[in-house]
Design a protein around this motif. Sequence first.
Motif, PDB file in Angstrom:
ATOM      1  N   ALA A   5       6.347  -1.462   2.579  1.00 24.41           N
ATOM      2  CA  ALA A   5       6.634  -2.604   1.705  1.00 24.41           C
ATOM      3  C   ALA A   5       6.366  -3.906   2.442  1.00 24.41           C
ATOM      4  CB  ALA A   5       8.077  -2.555   1.233  1.00 24.41           C
ATOM      5  N   HIS A   6       6.673  -3.927   3.735  1.00 24.25           N
ATOM      6  CA  HIS A   6       6.453  -5.136   4.530  1.00 24.25           C
ATOM      7  C   HIS A   6       4.963  -5.416   4.687  1.00 24.25           C
ATOM      8  CE1 HIS A   6       7.358  -8.253   7.400  1.00 24.25           C
ATOM      9  NE2 HIS A   6       6.530  -7.698   8.255  1.00 24.25           N
ATOM     10  N   SER A   7       4.162  -4.382   4.925  1.00 18.25           N
ATOM     11  CA  SER A   7       2.728  -4.597   5.109  1.00 18.25           C
ATOM     12  C   SER A   7       2.051  -4.978   3.792  1.00 18.25           C
ATOM     13  CB  SER A   7       2.070  -3.356   5.721  1.00 18.25           C
ATOM     14  OG  SER A   7       2.231  -2.262   4.860  1.00 18.25           O
ATOM     15  N   ASP A   8       2.525  -4.451   2.660  1.00 16.67           N
ATOM     16  CA  ASP A   8       1.953  -4.821   1.366  1.00 16.67           C
ATOM     17  C   ASP A   8       2.189  -6.292   1.064  1.00 16.67           C
ATOM     18  OD1 ASP A   8       1.095  -2.274   0.987  1.00 16.67           O
ATOM     19  OD2 ASP A   8       2.711  -1.696  -0.378  1.00 16.67           O
ATOM     20  N   ARG A   9       3.328  -6.784   1.460  1.00 15.97           N
ATOM     21  CA  ARG A   9       3.681  -8.166   1.196  1.00 15.97           C
ATOM     22  C   ARG A   9       2.822  -9.112   2.022  1.00 15.97           C
ATOM     23  NH1 ARG A   9       6.114 -12.554   1.022  1.00 15.97           N
ATOM     24  NH2 ARG A   9       8.053 -13.451   1.529  1.00 15.97           N
ATOM     25  N   ASN A  10       2.368  -8.670   3.174  1.00 15.86           N
ATOM     26  CA  ASN A  10       1.672  -9.546   4.111  1.00 15.86           C
ATOM     27  C   ASN A  10       0.157  -9.471   4.047  1.00 15.86           C
ATOM     28  OD1 ASN A  10       4.019 -10.668   5.174  1.00 15.86           O
ATOM     29  ND2 ASN A  10       4.307  -8.930   6.533  1.00 15.86           N
ATOM     30  N   ALA A  57       2.441 -12.951  -2.439  1.00 16.76           N
ATOM     31  CA  ALA A  57       3.445 -13.233  -1.404  1.00 16.76           C
ATOM     32  C   ALA A  57       2.808 -13.660  -0.087  1.00 16.76           C
ATOM     33  CB  ALA A  57       4.327 -12.010  -1.198  1.00 16.76           C
ATOM     34  N   TRP A  58       1.697 -13.026   0.299  1.00 17.75           N
ATOM     35  CA  TRP A  58       1.078 -13.383   1.576  1.00 17.75           C
ATOM     36  C   TRP A  58       0.539 -14.815   1.536  1.00 17.75           C
ATOM     37  CZ3 TRP A  58      -4.017 -14.803   1.931  1.00 17.75           C
ATOM     38  CH2 TRP A  58      -4.841 -14.462   0.864  1.00 17.75           C
ATOM     39  N   LEU A  59       0.089 -15.276   0.376  1.00 19.28           N
ATOM     40  CA  LEU A  59      -0.395 -16.645   0.244  1.00 19.28           C
ATOM     41  C   LEU A  59       0.774 -17.632   0.247  1.00 19.28           C
ATOM     42  CD1 LEU A  59      -3.074 -18.097   0.027  1.00 19.28           C
ATOM     43  CD2 LEU A  59      -2.892 -17.954  -2.450  1.00 19.28           C
ATOM     44  N   GLN A 114      -7.200 -12.660   4.677  1.00 16.31           N
ATOM     45  CA  GLN A 114      -6.357 -12.436   3.505  1.00 16.31           C
ATOM     46  C   GLN A 114      -5.043 -11.775   3.902  1.00 16.31           C
ATOM     47  OE1 GLN A 114      -7.618 -12.115  -0.320  1.00 16.31           O
ATOM     48  NE2 GLN A 114      -8.922 -13.824   0.243  1.00 16.31           N
ATOM     49  N   ARG A 115      -4.449 -12.304   4.971  1.00 16.45           N
ATOM     50  CA  ARG A 115      -3.180 -11.806   5.481  1.00 16.45           C
ATOM     51  C   ARG A 115      -2.245 -12.988   5.714  1.00 16.45           C
ATOM     52  NH1 ARG A 115      -3.148  -6.715   6.759  1.00 16.45           N
ATOM     53  NH2 ARG A 115      -1.429  -6.878   8.201  1.00 16.45           N
ATOM     54  N   VAL A 120       5.862 -16.751  10.413  1.00 16.10           N
ATOM     55  CA  VAL A 120       6.023 -17.981   9.653  1.00 16.10           C
ATOM     56  C   VAL A 120       7.124 -18.849  10.229  1.00 16.10           C
ATOM     57  CG1 VAL A 120       6.616 -18.894   7.372  1.00 16.10           C
ATOM     58  CG2 VAL A 120       5.161 -16.895   7.556  1.00 16.10           C
ATOM     59  N   MET A 121       8.164 -18.259  10.771  1.00 18.37           N
ATOM     60  CA  MET A 121       9.335 -18.994  11.213  1.00 18.37           C
ATOM     61  C   MET A 121       9.260 -19.509  12.650  1.00 18.37           C
ATOM     62  SD  MET A 121      10.868 -19.069   8.417  1.00 18.37           S
ATOM     63  CE  MET A 121      12.425 -19.782   8.833  1.00 18.37           C
TER      64      MET A 121
END
Length: 125
Positions: A5-10, A57-59, A114-115, A120-121
């Motif tokens: 799920a984490h990799s799909d989001r990114n 989400a990645w964008l 496209q990742r 981000v933090m």
Amino acid sequence: MNDPAHSDRNAAEPGKRTDTTLPIVVYALFLAGIVSGGLTALVGVVMAYVYRGEGPAWLDDHYRFLIRTFWIGVLYFGVSGVLTLVLIGFLTWLLAVLWLVIRCVKGLKRLQEQRAPDDVMTWLF
């Protein structure tokens, strides 16, 4: 960190390209802010605020990364401005410019892939 799920989001869906023109423009405006005294970066952060939440989400992570880059940059350049009174500010200003360039280049590289940005933090790169 191998959570699917984490990799799909990114990352973008395989085979599907997302239009990345706007975030590229925002990154370019941030870089142009080095010579415009930050005016173009101000335009860029407004664009990032307006367009976040309208893509995958990645964008959105890129927009959040850009917004954080702006505000952290305001802090770094502001402190450098104050430190110019004791002459060390010129060195810290150069370091802040280098920080901004590295952060934007890394963001653009991840955008091209496209990742989402790596972290981000982070306050650094």
